[in-house]
Design a protein around this motif. Sequence first.
Motif, PDB file in Angstrom:
ATOM      1  N   HIS A 147       0.853  -1.180   0.000  1.00  0.00           N
ATOM      2  CA  HIS A 147       0.000   0.000   0.000  1.00  0.00           C
ATOM      3  C   HIS A 147       0.893   1.235   0.000  1.00  0.00           C
ATOM      4  O   HIS A 147       1.915   1.263   0.697  1.00  0.00           O
ATOM      5  CB  HIS A 147      -0.895   0.030   1.243  1.00  0.00           C
ATOM      6  CG  HIS A 147      -1.801  -1.158   1.373  1.00  0.00           C
ATOM      7  ND1 HIS A 147      -2.518  -1.668   0.318  1.00  0.00           N
ATOM      8  CD2 HIS A 147      -2.102  -1.952   2.438  1.00  0.00           C
ATOM      9  CE1 HIS A 147      -3.228  -2.709   0.724  1.00  0.00           C
ATOM     10  NE2 HIS A 147      -2.988  -2.897   2.001  1.00  0.00           N
ATOM     11  N   TYR A 148       0.519   2.226  -0.773  1.00  0.00           N
ATOM     12  CA  TYR A 148       1.333   3.432  -0.850  1.00  0.00           C
ATOM     13  C   TYR A 148       0.431   4.663  -0.929  1.00  0.00           C
ATOM     14  O   TYR A 148      -0.740   4.576  -1.334  1.00  0.00           O
ATOM     15  CB  TYR A 148       2.280   3.373  -2.060  1.00  0.00           C
ATOM     16  CG  TYR A 148       1.582   3.390  -3.407  1.00  0.00           C
ATOM     17  CD1 TYR A 148       1.436   4.584  -4.123  1.00  0.00           C
ATOM     18  CD2 TYR A 148       1.053   2.228  -3.964  1.00  0.00           C
ATOM     19  CE1 TYR A 148       0.794   4.608  -5.354  1.00  0.00           C
ATOM     20  CE2 TYR A 148       0.409   2.241  -5.191  1.00  0.00           C
ATOM     21  CZ  TYR A 148       0.281   3.435  -5.884  1.00  0.00           C
ATOM     22  OH  TYR A 148      -0.367   3.455  -7.106  1.00  0.00           O
ATOM     23  N   ARG A 149       0.987   5.800  -0.545  1.00  0.00           N
ATOM     24  CA  ARG A 149       0.246   7.050  -0.579  1.00  0.00           C
ATOM     25  C   ARG A 149       0.250   7.587  -2.006  1.00  0.00           C
ATOM     26  O   ARG A 149       1.171   8.284  -2.421  1.00  0.00           O
ATOM     27  CB  ARG A 149       0.886   8.045   0.391  1.00  0.00           C
ATOM     28  CG  ARG A 149       0.572   7.745   1.840  1.00  0.00           C
ATOM     29  CD  ARG A 149      -0.881   8.040   2.200  1.00  0.00           C
ATOM     30  NE  ARG A 149      -1.192   9.445   1.963  1.00  0.00           N
ATOM     31  CZ  ARG A 149      -0.958  10.405   2.851  1.00  0.00           C
ATOM     32  NH1 ARG A 149      -0.417  10.113   4.019  1.00  0.00           N
ATOM     33  NH2 ARG A 149      -1.272  11.661   2.575  1.00  0.00           N
ATOM     34  N   LYS A 150      -0.803   7.277  -2.722  1.00  0.00           N
ATOM     35  CA  LYS A 150      -0.878   7.705  -4.122  1.00  0.00           C
ATOM     36  C   LYS A 150      -0.823   9.223  -4.254  1.00  0.00           C
ATOM     37  O   LYS A 150      -0.198   9.758  -5.184  1.00  0.00           O
ATOM     38  CB  LYS A 150      -2.155   7.166  -4.761  1.00  0.00           C
ATOM     39  CG  LYS A 150      -2.254   7.438  -6.259  1.00  0.00           C
ATOM     40  CD  LYS A 150      -3.499   6.799  -6.842  1.00  0.00           C
ATOM     41  CE  LYS A 150      -3.524   6.956  -8.366  1.00  0.00           C
ATOM     42  NZ  LYS A 150      -3.419   8.351  -8.831  1.00  0.00           N
ATOM     43  N   PHE A 197       0.545   3.656   8.871  1.00  0.00           N
ATOM     44  CA  PHE A 197       0.125   4.044   7.520  1.00  0.00           C
ATOM     45  C   PHE A 197      -1.251   4.696   7.558  1.00  0.00           C
ATOM     46  O   PHE A 197      -1.470   5.748   6.936  1.00  0.00           O
ATOM     47  CB  PHE A 197       0.122   2.817   6.615  1.00  0.00           C
ATOM     48  CG  PHE A 197      -0.161   3.108   5.167  1.00  0.00           C
ATOM     49  CD1 PHE A 197       0.750   3.800   4.388  1.00  0.00           C
ATOM     50  CD2 PHE A 197      -1.349   2.696   4.580  1.00  0.00           C
ATOM     51  CE1 PHE A 197       0.490   4.078   3.050  1.00  0.00           C
ATOM     52  CE2 PHE A 197      -1.620   2.965   3.245  1.00  0.00           C
ATOM     53  CZ  PHE A 197      -0.694   3.651   2.482  1.00  0.00           C
ATOM     54  N   THR A 252      -6.712  -4.288   5.218  1.00  0.00           N
ATOM     55  CA  THR A 252      -6.864  -3.283   4.182  1.00  0.00           C
ATOM     56  C   THR A 252      -8.205  -2.546   4.220  1.00  0.00           C
ATOM     57  O   THR A 252      -8.231  -1.323   4.014  1.00  0.00           O
ATOM     58  CB  THR A 252      -6.640  -3.906   2.792  1.00  0.00           C
ATOM     59  OG1 THR A 252      -5.351  -4.536   2.771  1.00  0.00           O
ATOM     60  CG2 THR A 252      -6.702  -2.855   1.698  1.00  0.00           C
ATOM     61  N   LEU A 293      -8.444   0.922   5.840  1.00  0.00           N
ATOM     62  CA  LEU A 293      -7.878   2.125   5.241  1.00  0.00           C
ATOM     63  C   LEU A 293      -8.953   3.007   4.609  1.00  0.00           C
ATOM     64  O   LEU A 293      -8.725   4.198   4.381  1.00  0.00           O
ATOM     65  CB  LEU A 293      -6.828   1.757   4.191  1.00  0.00           C
ATOM     66  CG  LEU A 293      -5.593   1.025   4.720  1.00  0.00           C
ATOM     67  CD1 LEU A 293      -4.688   0.624   3.559  1.00  0.00           C
ATOM     68  CD2 LEU A 293      -4.831   1.894   5.721  1.00  0.00           C
ATOM     69  N   SER A 332      -8.999   5.514   9.719  1.00  0.00           N
ATOM     70  CA  SER A 332      -7.987   5.959   8.766  1.00  0.00           C
ATOM     71  C   SER A 332      -8.056   7.461   8.516  1.00  0.00           C
ATOM     72  O   SER A 332      -9.146   8.029   8.341  1.00  0.00           O
ATOM     73  CB  SER A 332      -8.184   5.208   7.439  1.00  0.00           C
ATOM     74  OG  SER A 332      -7.358   5.713   6.430  1.00  0.00           O
ATOM     75  N   ILE A 367      -6.380   8.576   5.878  1.00  0.00           N
ATOM     76  CA  ILE A 367      -5.929   8.669   4.485  1.00  0.00           C
ATOM     77  C   ILE A 367      -6.970   8.105   3.519  1.00  0.00           C
ATOM     78  O   ILE A 367      -6.624   7.636   2.437  1.00  0.00           O
ATOM     79  CB  ILE A 367      -4.573   7.952   4.305  1.00  0.00           C
ATOM     80  CG1 ILE A 367      -4.676   6.476   4.705  1.00  0.00           C
ATOM     81  CG2 ILE A 367      -3.492   8.647   5.116  1.00  0.00           C
ATOM     82  CD1 ILE A 367      -3.451   5.664   4.300  1.00  0.00           C
ATOM     83  N   LYS A 370      -6.723   8.419  -0.344  1.00  0.00           N
ATOM     84  CA  LYS A 370      -5.387   8.919  -0.672  1.00  0.00           C
ATOM     85  C   LYS A 370      -4.374   7.813  -0.947  1.00  0.00           C
ATOM     86  O   LYS A 370      -3.214   8.101  -1.182  1.00  0.00           O
ATOM     87  CB  LYS A 370      -4.856   9.786   0.480  1.00  0.00           C
ATOM     88  CG  LYS A 370      -5.713  11.014   0.773  1.00  0.00           C
ATOM     89  CD  LYS A 370      -5.141  11.792   1.959  1.00  0.00           C
ATOM     90  CE  LYS A 370      -5.990  13.021   2.271  1.00  0.00           C
ATOM     91  NZ  LYS A 370      -5.440  13.778   3.432  1.00  0.00           N
ATOM     92  N   TRP A 371      -4.807   6.566  -0.914  1.00  0.00           N
ATOM     93  CA  TRP A 371      -3.882   5.451  -1.026  1.00  0.00           C
ATOM     94  C   TRP A 371      -4.266   4.545  -2.191  1.00  0.00           C
ATOM     95  O   TRP A 371      -5.368   4.600  -2.728  1.00  0.00           O
ATOM     96  CB  TRP A 371      -3.860   4.638   0.275  1.00  0.00           C
ATOM     97  CG  TRP A 371      -5.201   4.028   0.604  1.00  0.00           C
ATOM     98  CD1 TRP A 371      -6.252   4.655   1.216  1.00  0.00           C
ATOM     99  CD2 TRP A 371      -5.638   2.697   0.309  1.00  0.00           C
ATOM    100  NE1 TRP A 371      -7.323   3.801   1.317  1.00  0.00           N
ATOM    101  CE2 TRP A 371      -6.972   2.590   0.780  1.00  0.00           C
ATOM    102  CE3 TRP A 371      -5.049   1.593  -0.296  1.00  0.00           C
ATOM    103  CZ2 TRP A 371      -7.706   1.407   0.661  1.00  0.00           C
ATOM    104  CZ3 TRP A 371      -5.787   0.413  -0.408  1.00  0.00           C
ATOM    105  CH2 TRP A 371      -7.096   0.325   0.062  1.00  0.00           C
ATOM    106  N   SER A 423      -2.857   0.442  -4.074  1.00  0.00           N
ATOM    107  CA  SER A 423      -2.117  -0.798  -3.849  1.00  0.00           C
ATOM    108  C   SER A 423      -1.346  -1.195  -5.097  1.00  0.00           C
ATOM    109  O   SER A 423      -1.735  -0.874  -6.218  1.00  0.00           O
ATOM    110  CB  SER A 423      -3.072  -1.940  -3.464  1.00  0.00           C
ATOM    111  OG  SER A 423      -3.769  -1.640  -2.280  1.00  0.00           O
TER     112      SER A 423
END
Length: 445
Positions: A158-161, A276, A291, A294, A300, A302, A305-306, A308
């Motif tokens: 998972h990343y902060r897009k 995260f 998941t 999130l 969450s 975020i 904002k995230w 995968s």
Amino acid sequence: MTKQLLMATVAASVVLAAAPAVAETDWDSLLGDHSGKSINMMVVNDPYIEAIRKMESKFEGLTGAEVTTDGFGYDPLHEKEILGCSQQDDQYDVLFIDGIWVGEFVEADCLEPVEDLWGDTDPSIIAWDDFVGSIAGQAQWDGKTYCLPVGAYWQVMHYRKDLFDKAGLKVPETFEETMEAAKFFTDNPDYPGMSGYAMNNRRGAAAGQQYFEWIYSAGGKPWESNYPGSEEPYADQTPLLNSEKSVELVKFFHDMVAYGPPGGEQYQWDDRFNAFAQGKVAMINAWSVRTPGLSDPDKSNIVGKWASAQMPHAKGEKTVPPVGGWIMCLNKHSKNKEAAWDFMRWFASPEIHKEWALIGGVPSRHSAFQDAEVQQKLPWTKELYTAAKTAWTEGRPRHPLTFEMIDAIGLQVNRAIIGEASPQEAMDTAQEKVTEMLKSEGILQ
């Protein structure tokens, strides 16, 4: 485990099975009247437990049985279940066990094999081929199917897009690119309070499992005959924990601490996820059961904002996603086997499994992953499905020494992470300890 079973497992894990149409079942006529009976379940206290509890009343209305779900932490659950088995305890009828414990529980004679029970059940209700192969294999041992693989976990990154888009960075694919991205976000004044990557570093089971989550994508293998596609992964269990690729991986764990959150060397499952979700790190890898949180504004910061992606791999290698999760088993010592089996086949059926996934469960079936309603509500499962189909069933050991062995490896991995030993020294010690353990049990000569 037989060669034929493993070949079937490997094939199922990489080939997209045709998902059967999920039809409504006449449960009133199929299930028995269990009025006055109690079905007690022992389950890990992971996020999906609340979704199980939401399903209890539906089964109670169909059968008259009273269903109770008790949750425990990971280590306490293992201890309580295996102790209860040794004492032939009938307090709990249905046991959720980690798929990697199956060899231990079979040898301890804890489980009533489900394949001995489903003969009179419509095959469309069991729908075994509808389970994703990489988790289905974890419910089997030595050529026999013992449990139902209802609670599958896989890992993606998972990343902060929003942050990656702002920085103009591409999503990392290799270990090197991952470290570069983690370094970019850490202590960057343009991203105040942000760290790059949170990992599962805590001493013991957490760090031990992390090792197995990454070793195949590093191009390594934990023992001689265990590698993706191996037809006989338990044929030669000579450890390779201090091999070059293994030591390089542990060095990667050590180096990544510099780009993690304060105290990250002691993080475990919930810690990395919460960091995260709270917006403190740019990237994590995590088991899919967490998941959905999130996208929950109560859990969450975020939401929206995230995104995968597949987990990274070493340069020149390919990603081999981790697989884990929970299989639902019938306690051999239960006094309510008929009622418990009715619950198990009902809960695991494609129809009910989809309902569970939609309210917070974890998809384990092709039909659930391919369902339009599931895809719309849980769009991240598209990336997860790719991981599910390419995961390696034997990605973590599943023999009777599993629990002890992972803990021993995790001790040494953490020693390297925190600088108590060099990666080479730590993994030399892990090699020695695990070899001794395997020899003491007659697994190695």
